[in-house]
Design an enzyme around this catalytic site. Structure first.
Site, PDB file in Angstrom:
ATOM      1  CG  ASP A 387       0.704   3.673  -9.753  1.00 20.19           C
ATOM      2  OD1 ASP A 387      -0.171   3.918 -10.597  1.00 20.19           O
ATOM      3  OD2 ASP A 387       0.707   4.162  -8.604  1.00 20.19           O
ATOM      4  CD  GLU A 390      -1.063   7.143 -15.584  1.00 15.69           C
ATOM      5  OE1 GLU A 390      -0.215   7.703 -14.863  1.00 15.69           O
ATOM      6  OE2 GLU A 390      -1.569   6.048 -15.330  1.00 15.69           O
ATOM      7  CG  ASP A 458      -5.648   6.583  -7.755  1.00 17.62           C
ATOM      8  OD1 ASP A 458      -5.311   5.385  -7.685  1.00 17.62           O
ATOM      9  OD2 ASP A 458      -4.829   7.517  -7.743  1.00 17.62           O
TER      10      ASP A 458
HETATM   11  C1  GLC Z   1      -1.377   5.953  -7.254  1.00 13.05           C
HETATM   12  C2  GLC Z   1      -1.970   4.575  -7.552  1.00 13.05           C
HETATM   13  C3  GLC Z   1      -2.403   3.928  -6.262  1.00 13.05           C
HETATM   14  C4  GLC Z   1      -1.218   3.840  -5.313  1.00 13.05           C
HETATM   15  C5  GLC Z   1      -0.614   5.216  -5.073  1.00 13.05           C
HETATM   16  C6  GLC Z   1       0.663   5.154  -4.255  1.00 13.05           C
HETATM   17  O1  GLC Z   1      -2.340   6.803  -6.771  1.00 13.05           O
HETATM   18  O2  GLC Z   1      -3.025   4.665  -8.458  1.00 13.05           O
HETATM   19  O3  GLC Z   1      -2.941   2.663  -6.508  1.00 13.05           O
HETATM   20  O4  GLC Z   1      -1.595   3.280  -4.107  1.00 13.05           O
HETATM   21  O5  GLC Z   1      -0.314   5.826  -6.308  1.00 13.05           O
HETATM   22  O6  GLC Z   1       1.628   4.388  -4.869  1.00 13.05           O
END
Ligand code: GLC
Length: 757
Positions: A387, A390, A458
């Site tokens: 995650d 980017e 998200d």
């Molecule tokens: C980001 C991710 C989400 C995750 C959050 C906490 O917003 O896109 O899926 O739950 O981080 O890690």
């Protein structure tokens, strides 16, 4: 700012399979990869270190061309590229000489400062599909997009850019198809006639070369096949990752994870995967476990395993600045982090506070990162969620001065997430030996399908996001990403029970089926919506498990041809204007046989479009002729799903997890039709890479409507099917008395004839 145009051809030469053309201002190189794929690279400063994150193929060693006073022409069996000498223009035609795509006669390729752009003729009625994870309509005509991988929380159905970069689109006009992939990781731009006079479309990038691959195959599926030949195809996913996945930010302790898993088993709602979001870590330090809340990770994994659950854990790229933390100390000592030009490590804020960011463009850094996964694989984790890559930092403004090796961030930002996923995939594949890791990433660039599944970030719990999500999934499929999911229910906000139910029904037909929610939202598990809704949700998840033999074979198709599991109708019906109608643009094929219609949770009937062919409603066997708009019922208990006449769908009985043996019967459902059809049934152990060595089970199931016969080809491969029995379930054969008759074929080898009543 200076405007430079590519100019007139002054000379050219061919060497080692490259035709190099010089003008006063630029150099263009032409390469042929196959009869349907030609690469053109126009540059001001050609970099002989000609590498690509996306492309995995080499050009042909040699090719012929013809020169006349006006043009240099290259002709393959499928395609003709005519290069106009003055001014330099690149015009593509079918082998028969019909125009597919041309430079704009006035501007062609030019530079404004370092930004390079290519102007192209817009054809009458030309439509554009593709670009992967982009909002807006299926037909991108009249819209403009930027590729700049961005953490996009709270994005809307119109936001751009989002998390991923796939600079590949397909053009459709005059009954013809072509594709174009701009392989350039700088911030890039695509304008499909948005702000011009209906004469021009353009694309370009803030730096680098105008480096594109032109695809001239006829048929969208063939172009996708070529694009994924060039950039690679996905491996077979671990079977468990196709089961139902339950996620949340966060299950806060091992006990909570176990408790949720137990509840699935107690309620007999099938599921395969639990997730740990960031709170399983100690202070958000990657490759650590929180000693208080997750004190014995191995015990947690063992208990999950005993219940046939797998665990996926999140990792973010940001390494917390904290002396004594292994990854921080090693990264500093070995100089593995992104830097300012003066050599200082760049620091940005993410969940752990101040962080440094590994330079995943370096092989040694990727190896180091990959090896660190033993902290997770040791206790038994086999799924790795990447995650914030980017990369994201609070404030969204990582300075452009930050360097990865000798490259400044703007040049490589769009490939950072892909290289993190690559490091994760390569590392965990090595550690897990012959077991398939499951990797999931938020940021991506073309070619990421070789390493990872993706999800669309998200989203929000609204009907509009559910419909948008489907378009994103379908569009990602055009760009090689077949293994795709969305946060079912919507990440932010709280969906209504109706929306949760509807979205879960759609989840059954989403390549990756994961329920996920933001911190602080109401609990989202299937039993949180009242008894009646729980029943519907359970039935839909059961349907997913019934369909696994079909789904797995559909993923085999992605592995073999690049064709995605979720397919916009524009792939097969590229010139049917109803397919692009905003009312119908979210409809999709799930594999070869099933047409799925996403319907808002507030609507209980819906106008839908059935394309060419004849169709049966899955839930009722009701028959419909295609090429018509019909109004159908869409209660929350029955999302409109249709099966194409003549289709073959292998199913199994409900199991609680993919690791359960089941009853050993493969049920091959066949819907009557007038056209002969076949289905490639594929199976392997679902776990290892043995399939690459021929340990799989594959056979072709054929339906012949004239003789009303079903036949099975000999089995290919060395795997023994887990099914001991074949049952044929017939639909729509009522008139000849064969409705739902079951014929057993225990040996699995002989031809089965259907007998007329
Ligand atoms: C980001 C991710 C989400 C995750 C959050 C906490 O917003 O896109 O899926 O739950 O981080 O890690």
């Amino acid at each position: 700012m200076n405007l430079q145009i590519a100019g007139n051809v002054q000379g050219f030469k061919q060497q080692e399979g490259i035709l190099t053309i010089k003008t006063a201002e630029a150099e263009a190189r032409v390469y042929i990869y196959s009869p349907t794929i030609i690469r053109v690279n126009i540059s001001k400063n050609f970099n002989p270190d000609d590498t690509s994150f996306a492309v995995v193929r080499q050009p042909l060693a040699d090719f012929d061309f013809d020169e006349s006073s006006a043009n240099i022409d290259i002709t393959t069996s499928a395609l003709k590229l005519s290069i106009q000498k003055s001014s330099l223009r690149f015009n593509f035609f079918t082998a028969g000489g019909i125009s597919l795509s041309e430079d704009d006669a006035r501007f062609g390729t030019n530079w404004q400062g370092e930004r390079v752009t290519c102007y192209r003729r817009l054809f009458e009625g030309e439509r554009f599909i593709g670009l992967g994870e982009k909002t807006g309509n299926l037909d991108r005509r009249g819209a403009a997009y930027v590729n700049w991988n961005t953490d996009a929380p709270n994005h809307t159905p119109d936001s751009d850019p989002l998390y991923k970069t796939f600079p590949f689109f397909i053009g459709l006009h005059s009954g013809l198809t072509y594709g174009l992939f701009l392989d350039n990781t700088h911030k890039s731009y695509f304008d499909f006639g948005a702000s011009t006079d209906e004469e021009t479309s353009w694309f370009g990038a803030d730096g680098g070369d105008l480096n594109y691959y032109f695809f001239g195959a006829q048929g969208v599926a063939k172009i996708i096949e070529d694009y994924t030949w060039l950039t690679g195809r996905m491996e077979m996913p671990p079977l468990w990752s196709l089961g139902y996945q339950q996620c949340r930010w966060s299950y806060m302790s091992a006990d909570e994870v176990l408790n949720i898993a137990q509840t699935f088993r107690k309620k007999q709602i099938p599921a395969d995967v639990m997730y740990c979001d960031i709170d399983y870590m100690d202070d958000f330090k990657i490759f650590t476990w929180n000693k208080k809340t997750f004190p014995k990770p191995k015990q947690l994994l063992d208990k999950l395993k005993a219940m046939n659950f797998k665990l996926v854990t999140i990792v973010d790229p940001g390494i917390k600045v904290e002396q004594g933390y292994k990854e921080y100390d090693e990264g500093i000592e070995r100089d593995y982090f992104a830097k300012y030009p003066d050599g200082e490590n760049y620091t940005g804020y993410v969940w752990p506070g101040r962080c440094h960011f590994p330079d995943f463009f370096r092989e040694d850094v990727r190896e180091w990162w990959g090896a660190a996964f033993t902290a997770l694989t040791g206790p038994g984790v086999e799924g790795f969620w990447n995650d914030m890559n980017e990369p994201a930092a609070w404030g969204q403004n990582i300075p452009w001065l930050v360097k990865f090796g000798d490259k400044f961030m703007p040049e490589v930002r769009n490939a950072y997430g892909m290289q993190m996923a690559r490091a994760t995939y390569e590392g965990t594949r090595k550690i897990l030996g012959n077991k398939r890791p499951f990797v999931l990433t938020r940021a991506a660039y073309s070619g990421t399908q070789r390493y990872s599944a993706v999800w669309t970030g998200d989203n929000t719990g609204t009907d509009a996001h559910m419909l948008l999500g489907q378009r994103l999934v379908n569009s990602l499929g055009i760009t090689g990403m077949s293994f795709v999911g969305v946060d079912i229910g919507g990440f932010s906000g709280n969906p209504t029970p109706e929306l949760m139910v509807r979205w879960n029904s759609l989840g059954t037909y989403t390549p990756m089926f994961r329920n996920h929610a933001i911190q602080g939202s109401k609990m989202r598990e299937p039993w949180e919506w009242g008894k009646d809704n729980e029943k519907i949700i359970k039935k839909d998840i059961e349907q997913r498990y019934k369909l696994l033999p079909y789904l797995y074979s559909s993923f085999y198709q992605s592995n073999q041809t690049g064709l995605p599991v979720s397919r916009t109708l524009a792939i097969e019906h590229s010139f049917d204007e109803n397919v692009f109608d905003e009312r119908f643009q979210n409809e999709f094929m799930f594999g070869d046989a099933m047409l799925v219609v996403p319907v808002k949770s507030t609507k209980l009937t819906e106008d839908i479009y059935l394309p060419k062919g004849s169709w049966y409603r899955l839930s009722s066997n009701e028959f419909y002729e295609g090429e018509q708009i019909v109004n159908v019922s869409a209660p929350l208990t029955d999302l409109p799903v249709f099966v194409k006449a003549g289709s073959i769908i292998p199913m199994q009985s409900v199991v609680q997890s993919t690791n359960e043996k089941g009853d050993g019967a493969l049920q091959v459902h066949i819907w009557n039709g007038n056209e002969a059809n076949s289905f490639i049934y594929y199976e392997d152990d679902g776990v290892s890479y043995d399939y690459e060595q021929g340990v799989y089970y594959k056979r072709v199931i054929r339906f012949d409507p004239v003789n009303k016969s079903i036949s099975l080809s000999a089995v290919e491969g060395e795997f023994k099917s887990r099914f001991m029995q074949l049952k044929f379930v017939l639909h729509g054969f009522g008139g000849i008395g064969l409705k739902d008759e079951i014929i057993e074929n225990k040996s699995g080898e002989v031809e089965v004839m259907l007998i007329r009543a």
